[in-house]
Design a protein around this motif. Structure first.
Motif, PDB file in Angstrom:
ATOM      1  N   GLN A   1      45.048  28.589  43.385  1.00  0.00           N
ATOM      2  CA  GLN A   1      44.939  29.799  44.200  1.00  0.00           C
ATOM      3  C   GLN A   1      43.705  30.596  43.780  1.00  0.00           C
ATOM      4  OE1 GLN A   1      48.005  32.822  43.679  1.00  0.00           O
ATOM      5  NE2 GLN A   1      47.989  33.252  45.878  1.00  0.00           N
ATOM      6  N   PRO A   2      42.797  30.881  44.708  1.00  0.00           N
ATOM      7  CA  PRO A   2      41.608  31.686  44.378  1.00  0.00           C
ATOM      8  C   PRO A   2      41.890  33.181  44.518  1.00  0.00           C
ATOM      9  CG  PRO A   2      41.402  30.833  46.598  1.00  0.00           C
ATOM     10  CD  PRO A   2      42.707  30.312  46.073  1.00  0.00           C
ATOM     11  N   TRP A   3      41.298  33.958  43.620  1.00  0.00           N
ATOM     12  CA  TRP A   3      41.439  35.416  43.616  1.00  0.00           C
ATOM     13  C   TRP A   3      40.060  36.051  43.483  1.00  0.00           C
ATOM     14  CZ3 TRP A   3      45.988  38.659  42.560  1.00  0.00           C
ATOM     15  CH2 TRP A   3      47.194  37.958  42.661  1.00  0.00           C
ATOM     16  N   LEU A   4      39.959  37.292  43.937  1.00  0.00           N
ATOM     17  CA  LEU A   4      38.823  38.140  43.613  1.00  0.00           C
ATOM     18  C   LEU A   4      39.327  39.255  42.706  1.00  0.00           C
ATOM     19  CD1 LEU A   4      35.859  39.035  43.952  1.00  0.00           C
ATOM     20  CD2 LEU A   4      36.626  40.440  45.889  1.00  0.00           C
ATOM     21  N   ILE A   5      38.747  39.359  41.513  1.00  0.00           N
ATOM     22  CA  ILE A   5      39.128  40.372  40.532  1.00  0.00           C
ATOM     23  C   ILE A   5      37.909  41.233  40.220  1.00  0.00           C
ATOM     24  CG2 ILE A   5      39.974  40.796  38.194  1.00  0.00           C
ATOM     25  CD1 ILE A   5      42.105  39.518  39.858  1.00  0.00           C
ATOM     26  N   VAL A   6      38.087  42.540  40.179  1.00  0.00           N
ATOM     27  CA  VAL A   6      37.021  43.452  39.766  1.00  0.00           C
ATOM     28  C   VAL A   6      37.507  44.228  38.547  1.00  0.00           C
ATOM     29  CG1 VAL A   6      35.553  45.385  40.407  1.00  0.00           C
ATOM     30  CG2 VAL A   6      36.173  43.676  42.129  1.00  0.00           C
ATOM     31  N   GLU A   7      36.706  44.205  37.490  1.00  0.00           N
ATOM     32  CA  GLU A   7      37.064  44.929  36.270  1.00  0.00           C
ATOM     33  C   GLU A   7      35.982  45.941  35.908  1.00  0.00           C
ATOM     34  OE1 GLU A   7      38.839  43.782  31.985  1.00  0.00           O
ATOM     35  OE2 GLU A   7      36.778  43.100  32.308  1.00  0.00           O
ATOM     36  N   ALA A   8      36.415  47.128  35.499  1.00  0.00           N
ATOM     37  CA  ALA A   8      35.525  48.140  34.921  1.00  0.00           C
ATOM     38  C   ALA A   8      35.977  48.376  33.493  1.00  0.00           C
ATOM     39  CB  ALA A   8      35.587  49.434  35.722  1.00  0.00           C
ATOM     40  N   ARG A   9      35.041  48.362  32.539  1.00  0.00           N
ATOM     41  CA  ARG A   9      35.424  48.566  31.144  1.00  0.00           C
ATOM     42  C   ARG A   9      34.309  49.265  30.381  1.00  0.00           C
ATOM     43  NH1 ARG A   9      35.386  42.422  28.496  1.00  0.00           N
ATOM     44  NH2 ARG A   9      33.151  42.039  28.669  1.00  0.00           N
TER      45      ARG A   9
ATOM     46  N   MET B   1      34.695  39.155  39.793  1.00  0.00           N
ATOM     47  CA  MET B   1      34.857  37.776  39.332  1.00  0.00           C
ATOM     48  C   MET B   1      35.731  36.987  40.291  1.00  0.00           C
ATOM     49  SD  MET B   1      35.447  38.412  35.221  1.00  0.00           S
ATOM     50  CE  MET B   1      36.440  39.894  35.475  1.00  0.00           C
ATOM     51  N   LEU B   2      35.409  35.731  40.454  1.00  0.00           N
ATOM     52  CA  LEU B   2      36.286  34.798  41.139  1.00  0.00           C
ATOM     53  C   LEU B   2      37.217  34.180  40.120  1.00  0.00           C
ATOM     54  CD1 LEU B   2      33.958  32.936  43.665  1.00  0.00           C
ATOM     55  CD2 LEU B   2      35.819  34.534  44.195  1.00  0.00           C
ATOM     56  N   ARG B   3      38.499  34.165  40.429  1.00  0.00           N
ATOM     57  CA  ARG B   3      39.494  33.583  39.535  1.00  0.00           C
ATOM     58  C   ARG B   3      40.210  32.451  40.259  1.00  0.00           C
ATOM     59  NH1 ARG B   3      44.080  37.399  37.153  1.00  0.00           N
ATOM     60  NH2 ARG B   3      42.567  37.665  35.469  1.00  0.00           N
ATOM     61  N   PHE B   4      40.457  31.364  39.532  1.00  0.00           N
ATOM     62  CA  PHE B   4      41.204  30.241  40.067  1.00  0.00           C
ATOM     63  C   PHE B   4      42.402  29.982  39.162  1.00  0.00           C
ATOM     64  CE2 PHE B   4      36.873  29.797  41.538  1.00  0.00           C
ATOM     65  CZ  PHE B   4      37.048  29.533  42.891  1.00  0.00           C
ATOM     66  N   ILE B   5      43.597  30.065  39.735  1.00  0.00           N
ATOM     67  CA  ILE B   5      44.848  29.916  38.991  1.00  0.00           C
ATOM     68  C   ILE B   5      45.533  28.634  39.429  1.00  0.00           C
ATOM     69  CG2 ILE B   5      47.144  30.890  38.592  1.00  0.00           C
ATOM     70  CD1 ILE B   5      45.954  33.638  39.165  1.00  0.00           C
ATOM     71  N   ASN B   6      46.047  27.893  38.462  1.00  0.00           N
ATOM     72  CA  ASN B   6      46.853  26.722  38.770  1.00  0.00           C
ATOM     73  C   ASN B   6      47.885  26.548  37.667  1.00  0.00           C
ATOM     74  OD1 ASN B   6      47.803  23.927  38.881  1.00  0.00           O
ATOM     75  ND2 ASN B   6      46.247  23.668  40.463  1.00  0.00           N
TER      76      ASN B   6
ATOM     77  N   GLU C   1      37.941  32.299  35.285  1.00  0.00           N
ATOM     78  CA  GLU C   1      37.267  33.267  36.141  1.00  0.00           C
ATOM     79  C   GLU C   1      35.832  33.445  35.671  1.00  0.00           C
ATOM     80  OE1 GLU C   1      39.862  36.651  35.928  1.00  0.00           O
ATOM     81  OE2 GLU C   1      39.070  37.325  34.005  1.00  0.00           O
ATOM     82  N   ALA C   2      34.960  33.732  36.628  1.00  0.00           N
ATOM     83  CA  ALA C   2      33.542  33.881  36.315  1.00  0.00           C
ATOM     84  C   ALA C   2      32.913  34.879  37.271  1.00  0.00           C
ATOM     85  CB  ALA C   2      32.821  32.537  36.413  1.00  0.00           C
ATOM     86  N   GLY C   3      31.899  35.598  36.771  1.00  0.00           N
ATOM     87  CA  GLY C   3      31.213  36.574  37.595  1.00  0.00           C
ATOM     88  C   GLY C   3      29.959  37.076  36.915  1.00  0.00           C
ATOM     89  N   VAL C   4      29.317  38.058  37.543  1.00  0.00           N
ATOM     90  CA  VAL C   4      28.107  38.689  37.011  1.00  0.00           C
ATOM     91  C   VAL C   4      28.301  40.189  37.092  1.00  0.00           C
ATOM     92  CG1 VAL C   4      25.615  38.992  37.292  1.00  0.00           C
ATOM     93  CG2 VAL C   4      26.661  36.757  37.744  1.00  0.00           C
ATOM     94  N   ASN C   5      28.046  40.900  35.986  1.00  0.00           N
ATOM     95  CA  ASN C   5      28.313  42.341  35.948  1.00  0.00           C
ATOM     96  C   ASN C   5      27.150  43.148  36.529  1.00  0.00           C
ATOM     97  OD1 ASN C   5      26.340  42.578  33.922  1.00  0.00           O
ATOM     98  ND2 ASN C   5      27.829  42.677  32.269  1.00  0.00           N
ATOM     99  N   ASN C   6      27.317  44.478  36.535  1.00  0.00           N
ATOM    100  CA  ASN C   6      26.306  45.363  37.104  1.00  0.00           C
ATOM    101  C   ASN C   6      25.050  45.477  36.246  1.00  0.00           C
ATOM    102  OD1 ASN C   6      27.962  46.664  35.196  1.00  0.00           O
ATOM    103  ND2 ASN C   6      27.492  48.687  36.011  1.00  0.00           N
ATOM    104  N   MET C   7      25.029  44.811  35.093  1.00  0.00           N
ATOM    105  CA  MET C   7      23.836  44.721  34.272  1.00  0.00           C
ATOM    106  C   MET C   7      23.204  43.323  34.361  1.00  0.00           C
ATOM    107  SD  MET C   7      25.143  46.962  30.974  1.00  0.00           S
ATOM    108  CE  MET C   7      26.916  46.667  31.166  1.00  0.00           C
ATOM    109  N   ARG C   8      23.661  42.570  35.372  1.00  0.00           N
ATOM    110  CA  ARG C   8      23.150  41.225  35.661  1.00  0.00           C
ATOM    111  C   ARG C   8      23.397  40.254  34.510  1.00  0.00           C
ATOM    112  NH1 ARG C   8      17.347  42.531  38.701  1.00  0.00           N
ATOM    113  NH2 ARG C   8      18.223  43.893  40.325  1.00  0.00           N
ATOM    114  N   GLN C   9      24.530  40.408  33.882  1.00  0.00           N
ATOM    115  CA  GLN C   9      24.922  39.523  32.785  1.00  0.00           C
ATOM    116  C   GLN C   9      26.101  38.661  33.225  1.00  0.00           C
ATOM    117  OE1 GLN C   9      25.799  42.646  30.034  1.00  0.00           O
ATOM    118  NE2 GLN C   9      23.744  42.680  29.152  1.00  0.00           N
ATOM    119  N   ALA C  10      26.042  37.386  32.917  1.00  0.00           N
ATOM    120  CA  ALA C  10      27.110  36.463  33.292  1.00  0.00           C
ATOM    121  C   ALA C  10      28.337  36.664  32.405  1.00  0.00           C
ATOM    122  CB  ALA C  10      26.623  35.026  33.182  1.00  0.00           C
TER     123      ALA C  10
END
Length: 214
Positions: free
Chosen positions: A164-172, A186-191, A197-206
């Motif tokens: 199942q694919p998800w879209l997750i947004v985190e602020a920290r 981040m895109l998250r894949f659950i099975n 999950e993987a994404g790129v933050n607002n500082m352009r860091q993976a």
């Protein structure tokens, strides 16, 4: 164990199996959970073992770096996780967790005792997830308190055996190491018993995270 306690724990386990592996910082009784969170300025790896349906013990290693790359911190600790409260409904679950650790902070070639108590709250269905975490990182002369909030949704319903694919947004944010709030979609894949999950933050860091229960 009383009959009511056994019934409550059984319901918890059945509902947890039906919901996505999205929120819990521990697995089911007798399981081992491994989780990792990897980015440019924050890297964490921990493993714990669920002694009961509500208690887990483990170890963790965390590496932190300031935005300007001038300060680095490393923390190795023993951890304890406790499910404080759980609310179940037909298609949803809400939880309050205690997260704690005691260990060593490695800083400037010296070791200091560090305590890291915290709280996580979360709510999830098979389609929606909301969560927030606050944790203290305290040692003598050091205050790196941490706070994060997450929200997300699944793109479609899926069976337990399906991915199942998800879209997750985190602020920290972490006090003393960053003057900015890191925001990461981040895109998250659950099975079944894992997610990635993987994404790129607002500082352009993976950023890459994973969880696996075995």
């Amino acid at each position: 164990m009383t009959t009511s306690m056994a019934r409550s724990w059984t319901c918890d386990a059945l509902l947890a199996a039906a919901l996505p592996a999205a929120a819990a910082p521990m697995g089911f009784q007798g399981s081992t959970m491994a989780m990792g969170d990897f980015g440019a300025n924050w890297r964490e790896q921990y493993v714990n073992y669920a002694l009961t349906p509500r208690d887990a013990v483990g170890v963790s290693a965390t590496w932190m770096r300031s935005d300007d790359r001038q300060l680095t911190r490393e923390v190795d600790e023993l951890t304890y996780t406790r499910l404080v409260k759980r609310w179940n409904s037909k298609h949803a679950q809400a939880n309050v967790w205690f997260l704690g650790g005691i260990g060593l902070l490695h800083r400037d070639g010296r070791n200091r005792a560090m305590a890291t108590p915290g709280v996580q709250v979360d709510y999830e269905t098979t389609r929606v997830y909301l969560g927030a975490t606050g944790r203290l990182y305290r040692a003598s002369g050091v205050n790196h308190d941490f706070a994060s909030a997450r929200a997300g949704f699944s793109f479609y319903a899926a069976e337990y055996e399906q991915t199942q694919p998800w879209l997750i947004v985190e602020a920290r944010r972490m006090r003393g190491l960053s003057e900015r709030t890191e925001v990461t979609p981040m895109l998250r894949f659950i099975n079944k018993n894992y997610f990635v999950e993987a994404g790129v933050n607002n500082m352009r860091q993976a950023r890459f995270n994973y969880m696996y229960i075995f």
